[in-house]
Design a protein around this motif. Structure first.
Motif, short mmCIF file in Angstrom:
data_model
loop_
_atom_site.label_atom_id
_atom_site.label_comp_id
_atom_site.label_asym_id
_atom_site.label_seq_id
_atom_site.Cartn_x
_atom_site.Cartn_y
_atom_site.Cartn_z
N CYS A 58 0.86 -1.18 0.00
CA CYS A 58 0.00 0.00 0.00
C CYS A 58 0.90 1.24 0.00
O CYS A 58 1.89 1.29 0.72
N VAL A 60 0.37 4.03 1.21
CA VAL A 60 0.26 4.83 2.44
C VAL A 60 0.88 4.08 3.62
O VAL A 60 1.82 4.56 4.25
N CYS A 61 0.35 2.88 3.91
CA CYS A 61 0.73 2.20 5.16
C CYS A 61 1.76 1.09 4.97
O CYS A 61 2.20 0.48 5.95
N CYS A 70 -4.47 0.31 0.13
CA CYS A 70 -5.17 -0.85 0.69
C CYS A 70 -6.59 -0.49 1.16
O CYS A 70 -6.95 0.68 1.25
N CYS A 73 -6.73 1.85 4.35
CA CYS A 73 -6.40 3.25 4.04
C CYS A 73 -7.47 3.92 3.17
O CYS A 73 -7.63 5.13 3.21
ZN ZN Z 1 -2.76 1.08 3.52
#
Ligand code: ZN
Length: 198
Positions: A58, A60-61, A70, A73
């Motif tokens: 993902c 972001v995370c 994901c 997120c």
């Molecule tokens: Zn994520």
């Protein structure tokens, strides 16, 4: 293993590479595949190919995801002001199963372990720091309660606290359903340390 013909030996050797699989289990699995209808065996091949090609991280995370961002997120119901930092994707799954946490996650991809050559730059630390842009109020560090997990937690808290973000550590204690009498002293010490007011 020399008793089997090459295609079978090869498959047994492949299964043996998996964690926790010994030669006997590997042989059972190989014969299982041999007895399977062809379409089922094809599905096995396709599933293996797919995890290698379709699973990424993902953006972001850093959790495993088959999309750019994901599901967690992308979920507008999740509280983006709280980030729970975990070692790997399995920890995210474990916490999600508890149905208690509504914030977001950050997957480090391991823990600091100088002996194994894992320094902070090998983990997704800079991606975490990049997320602390003013909207994040709290970072919960949920690395495992072992030496490496603790080292990583201390390292991260020293890095994050000066940025004005609250840093907390997951409380560890006595497992639910366990008898105090049988808990080891380290666990009991942690449980006392992490006690809270009713
Ligand atoms: Zn994520």
């Amino acid at each position: 293993m020399a008793d089997y013909i090459y295609p079978i030996t090869r498959l047994i050797e492949c299964f043996r590479r998996l964690p926790g699989v010994g030669s006997k289990s590997a042989a059972r699995m190989a014969f299982g595949v041999l007895e399977m209808p062809e379409n089922e065996a094809e599905e096995f091949c396709a599933a293996i190919r797919s995890v290698k090609h379709d699973v990424g991280r993902c953006c972001v995370c850093c959790n495993l995801s088959d999309k750019d961002k994901c599901d967690i997120c992308s979920d507008p119901g999740r509280d983006e002001s709280v980030i729970c930092v975990v070692e790997d994707a399995r920890a995210v799954n474990a916490l999600e199963r508890a149905h208690e946490y509504t914030g977001t996650y950050h997957v480090l991809g391991g823990v600091i372990s100088p002996m194994n050559g894992i320094t902070p730059d090998k983990l997704n630390v800079k991606e975490l720091i990049a997320r602390l842009n003013g909207d994040v109020k709290e970072v919960i560090i949920a690395t495992n309660p072992d030496i490496e997990g603790e080292t990583t937690a201390v390292y991260l808290s020293k890095l994050i606290r000066p940025l004005g973000v609250k840093v907390t550590r997951l409380a560890y204690g006595v497992p639910v359903g366990a008898d105090l009498e049988f808990a080891d002293s380290e666990t009991l010490a942690r449980a006392l340390e992490g006690r809270r007011e009713f």
